[in-house]
Design a protein around this motif. Structure first.
Motif, PDB file in Angstrom:
ATOM      1  N   LEU A 296       1.285  -1.413   0.222  1.00  0.00           N
ATOM      2  CA  LEU A 296       0.004   0.071  -0.410  1.00  0.00           C
ATOM      3  C   LEU A 296       0.948   1.343   0.025  1.00  0.00           C
ATOM      4  CD1 LEU A 296      -2.638  -1.152   2.241  1.00  0.00           C
ATOM      5  CD2 LEU A 296      -2.427  -1.422   0.153  1.00  0.00           C
TER       6      LEU A 296
ATOM      7  N   ILE B 151       1.811   4.768   0.922  1.00  0.00           N
ATOM      8  CA  ILE B 151       1.483   6.190   1.592  1.00  0.00           C
ATOM      9  C   ILE B 151       1.465   7.411   0.738  1.00  0.00           C
ATOM     10  CG2 ILE B 151       1.921   7.415   3.898  1.00  0.00           C
ATOM     11  CD1 ILE B 151       3.402   4.563   4.686  1.00  0.00           C
TER      12      ILE B 151
ATOM     13  N   PHE C  55      -2.994   6.846   2.891  1.00  0.00           N
ATOM     14  CA  PHE C  55      -2.757   5.902   1.925  1.00  0.00           C
ATOM     15  C   PHE C  55      -3.075   5.096   0.735  1.00  0.00           C
ATOM     16  CE2 PHE C  55      -3.938   4.031   6.082  1.00  0.00           C
ATOM     17  CZ  PHE C  55      -4.442   2.656   5.703  1.00  0.00           C
TER      18      PHE C  55
ATOM     19  N   TYR D  48      -5.697   2.536   0.196  1.00  0.00           N
ATOM     20  CA  TYR D  48      -6.492   1.421   0.590  1.00  0.00           C
ATOM     21  C   TYR D  48      -6.505  -0.231  -0.010  1.00  0.00           C
ATOM     22  CZ  TYR D  48      -9.737  -1.328   4.147  1.00  0.00           C
ATOM     23  OH  TYR D  48     -10.171  -1.673   4.868  1.00  0.00           O
TER      24      TYR D  48
ATOM     25  N   ASN E 100      -8.596   0.380  11.660  1.00  0.00           N
ATOM     26  CA  ASN E 100      -8.244   1.418  11.561  1.00  0.00           C
ATOM     27  C   ASN E 100      -6.843   1.295  12.613  1.00  0.00           C
ATOM     28  OD1 ASN E 100      -9.777   1.686   9.366  1.00  0.00           O
ATOM     29  ND2 ASN E 100     -11.372   2.969  10.263  1.00  0.00           N
TER      30      ASN E 100
ATOM     31  N   TYR F 230      -4.059   0.046  11.274  1.00  0.00           N
ATOM     32  CA  TYR F 230      -2.782   0.748   9.957  1.00  0.00           C
ATOM     33  C   TYR F 230      -2.226   2.170  11.179  1.00  0.00           C
ATOM     34  CZ  TYR F 230      -5.548  -1.710   6.978  1.00  0.00           C
ATOM     35  OH  TYR F 230      -6.016  -2.841   5.922  1.00  0.00           O
ATOM     36  N   THR F 231      -2.780   2.493  12.179  1.00  0.00           N
ATOM     37  CA  THR F 231      -2.521   3.752  12.804  1.00  0.00           C
ATOM     38  C   THR F 231      -1.209   3.188  13.004  1.00  0.00           C
ATOM     39  OG1 THR F 231      -5.091   4.887  12.827  1.00  0.00           O
ATOM     40  CG2 THR F 231      -3.498   5.193  14.421  1.00  0.00           C
TER      41      THR F 231
ATOM     42  N   ILE G 289       0.799   0.831  12.330  1.00  0.00           N
ATOM     43  CA  ILE G 289       1.660   1.025  11.222  1.00  0.00           C
ATOM     44  C   ILE G 289       1.981   2.061  11.194  1.00  0.00           C
ATOM     45  CG2 ILE G 289       2.727   0.336   9.203  1.00  0.00           C
ATOM     46  CD1 ILE G 289       0.098  -1.802   9.588  1.00  0.00           C
ATOM     47  N   LEU G 290       1.433   3.347  10.764  1.00  0.00           N
ATOM     48  CA  LEU G 290       2.477   4.412  10.097  1.00  0.00           C
ATOM     49  C   LEU G 290       2.665   5.293  11.709  1.00  0.00           C
ATOM     50  CD1 LEU G 290      -1.119   5.981   8.621  1.00  0.00           C
ATOM     51  CD2 LEU G 290       1.065   4.786   7.860  1.00  0.00           C
TER      52      LEU G 290
ATOM     53  N   GLY H 150       2.393  -5.799   9.617  1.00  0.00           N
ATOM     54  CA  GLY H 150       2.789  -4.673   8.788  1.00  0.00           C
ATOM     55  C   GLY H 150       3.719  -3.764   8.804  1.00  0.00           C
TER      56      GLY H 150
ATOM     57  N   ILE I 281       3.538   0.733   2.521  1.00  0.00           N
ATOM     58  CA  ILE I 281       2.795  -0.519   4.040  1.00  0.00           C
ATOM     59  C   ILE I 281       2.539  -1.899   2.676  1.00  0.00           C
ATOM     60  CG2 ILE I 281       1.491  -0.925   5.234  1.00  0.00           C
ATOM     61  CD1 ILE I 281       0.095   1.830   6.219  1.00  0.00           C
TER      62      ILE I 281
ATOM     63  N   ILE J 127       2.099  -5.610   3.724  1.00  0.00           N
ATOM     64  CA  ILE J 127       1.383  -5.935   4.719  1.00  0.00           C
ATOM     65  C   ILE J 127       1.171  -7.521   3.961  1.00  0.00           C
ATOM     66  CG2 ILE J 127      -0.834  -6.939   5.745  1.00  0.00           C
ATOM     67  CD1 ILE J 127      -1.530  -3.595   5.848  1.00  0.00           C
TER      68      ILE J 127
END
Length: 467
Positions: free
Chosen positions: A83, A85, A91, A93, A101, A104-105, A107-108, A124, A135, A137
């Motif tokens: 994915l 960013i 990013f 999706y 969510n 993902y949060t 991971i960022l 991820g 990203i 995954i």
């Protein structure tokens, strides 16, 4: 429930609890270890996926693809997503991913995170290529993890059950080893009664609590046997001593009542009766005082007295009974330390005990010199009574405190054999110690020692006695 069963069940319960706790710890650690290694495999997959995605060279893409296919262990239901960013919070999706969510949060923010659902893991990780972040995954199902967990649970379950059975038999064996010596002691004790107090428990060589118990019980039997013998001698001697004056009084009365007699005969008979009645009265009074000292010592110790004043009172009483006595009292202490002579006591009884000992010195030395020395310091009060009399044979010393006992040499003097036993009980009642040193035909030294550590200091502090 007897102690043997209690020990067995307690041992089984503790073993079960320990085994259960150990199984839980092993289960948790084993599961975490499986998870850790599976996530490491996903992390390796993510790096290869990123390498394949970023490579523009077909040869390198082929190399990484072959490495992923042939060099790494196959994963079940493997999924791969890359994915792009776009910004710090956005990013590209992929609708095939149904992940929360928060995943993902995280991971960022952290650069890496994982999520588990129905034994399927998603890892991820953020990768950067030409200033562009992606990203990656990778998802797969951990087939080996649940299988190995079920296997380890079965091992712990059957092993735990087996260990519980083993703990039961070990507990019974332990209980038997612990209780058998006690049961043996109980069996031996049941055979001992008042008629065979001379029997003793077999000695145990091991220096443990059981051997200590055996030794303590044998010591108790020694004391009981001695007490029974002393009691039997006391009853026999008391019966004899009481019966003699009573028989004499009755016989004297019967003889005088047979016919009328002259006045001198009546006077002589009454004098005999009076003599025997006085002897009976003195003997009864001594027995009552001897019985009184058997009461609780704490109830008897009521007074605070100065031991030097008590000695002076004893000397005053002796002067009335033996006007020509040669008793001398020496006080070995400085006047400014006279408060060291305070002692909590039952004054009449303690005075009686010291009086009996000094009187023995006067009587058995044929009114020769008797020296009484009083010493005191912070630790003890000591009274030494030294006479120059007939002394005590060595074979008589062990029996000095037996009521009615009188040695062969002392038999020619008037007495009942109650003075020293009575004095000994009174001294012990006041937490004191009596020591006797004697040599036949040379004299006797009787030492009374009152240890300050055993005295009731609170009574002294609260006393109104002034030094």
């Amino acid at each position: 429930m007897d102690i043997r069963k209690k020990i067995t069940f307690t041992y089984v319960a503790l073993s079960t609890f320990s085994t259960l706790l150990l199984c839980i710890i092993v289960f948790v650690l084993f599961r975490e270890n499986n998870r850790y290694h599976f996530l490491k495999r996903l992390e390796d997959r993510a790096k290869i996926v990123a390498s394949i995605h970023f490579q523009k060279d077909p040869e390198k893409i082929k190399y990484y693809s072959n490495l992923k296919k042939n060099g790494l262990e196959e994963l079940i239901e493997e999924e791969e997503f890359v994915l792009k960013i776009n910004s710090a919070n956005s990013f590209d999706y992929n609708t095939k991913l149904n992940l929360p969510n928060e995943f993902y949060t995280n991971i960022l923010k952290a650069g890496k995170d994982y999520f588990e659902i129905d034994n399927k893991y998603y890892l991820g990780q953020v990768f950067t290529e030409n200033n562009q972040k992606y990203i990656v995954i990778v998802g797969a199902r951990d087939r080996r993890g649940p299988t190995t967990m079920i296997y380890i649970v079965k091992i712990m379950l059957f092993g735990g059950i087996g260990f519980i059975f083993l703990a039961f038999f070990l507990g019974r064996f332990l209980a038997k080893r612990v209780i058998n010596p006690v049961a043996r002691i109980t069996k031996e004790v049941n055979r001992i009664s008042a008629s065979n107090l001379h029997n003793r428990l077999p000695e145990v060589k091991n220096s443990d609590e059981i051997s200590d118990l055996t030794e303590t019980f044998n010591d108790m039997l020694d004391r009981l046997e001695t007490s029974f013998e002393i009691q039997a001698n006391f009853i026999n001697n008391a019966s004899h001593e009481l019966k003699t004056p009573i028989t004499t009084i009755i016989a004297e009365s019967e003889i005088m009542l047979l016919k009328e007699r002259e006045v001198p005969e009546y006077i002589q008979s009454l004098e005999n009766i009076y003599s025997q009645a006085s002897r009976l009265g003195n003997l009864t009074e001594s027995l009552l005082k001897l019985t009184q000292t058997g009461y609780d010592g704490k109830k008897q110790v009521l007074d605070i007295a100065r031991i030097d004043e008590l000695l002076m009172d004893v000397k005053s009483d002796l002067d009335k009974i033996y006007p020509d006595n040669r008793v001398s009292i020496k006080l070995n202490f400085a006047p400014k330390y006279s408060n060291l002579l305070l002692i909590p006591c039952n004054r009449p009884l303690l005075e009686l005990a010291i009086n009996n000992i000094i009187t023995n010195g006067v009587k058995y030395s044929d009114n020769n010199e008797v020296f009484v020395t009083l010493s005191a310091n912070q630790d003890w009060i000591k009274i030494a009574i030294n006479d120059i009399g007939i002394g005590i044979p060595p074979e008589d010393i062990p029996h000095l405190y037996e009521p009615f006992f009188r040695g062969k040499i002392a038999a020619k003097y008037i007495g009942y054999g109650l003075g020293l036993p009575l004095a000994s009980k009174i001294i012990r009642m006041h937490d004191g110690e009596i020591q006797v040193q004697s040599e036949q035909n040379k004299g006797t030294i009787v030492t009374l020692i009152f240890n300050k550590s055993n005295l009731k200091k609170n009574n002294i502090k609260n006393s109104n006695v002034e030094s």
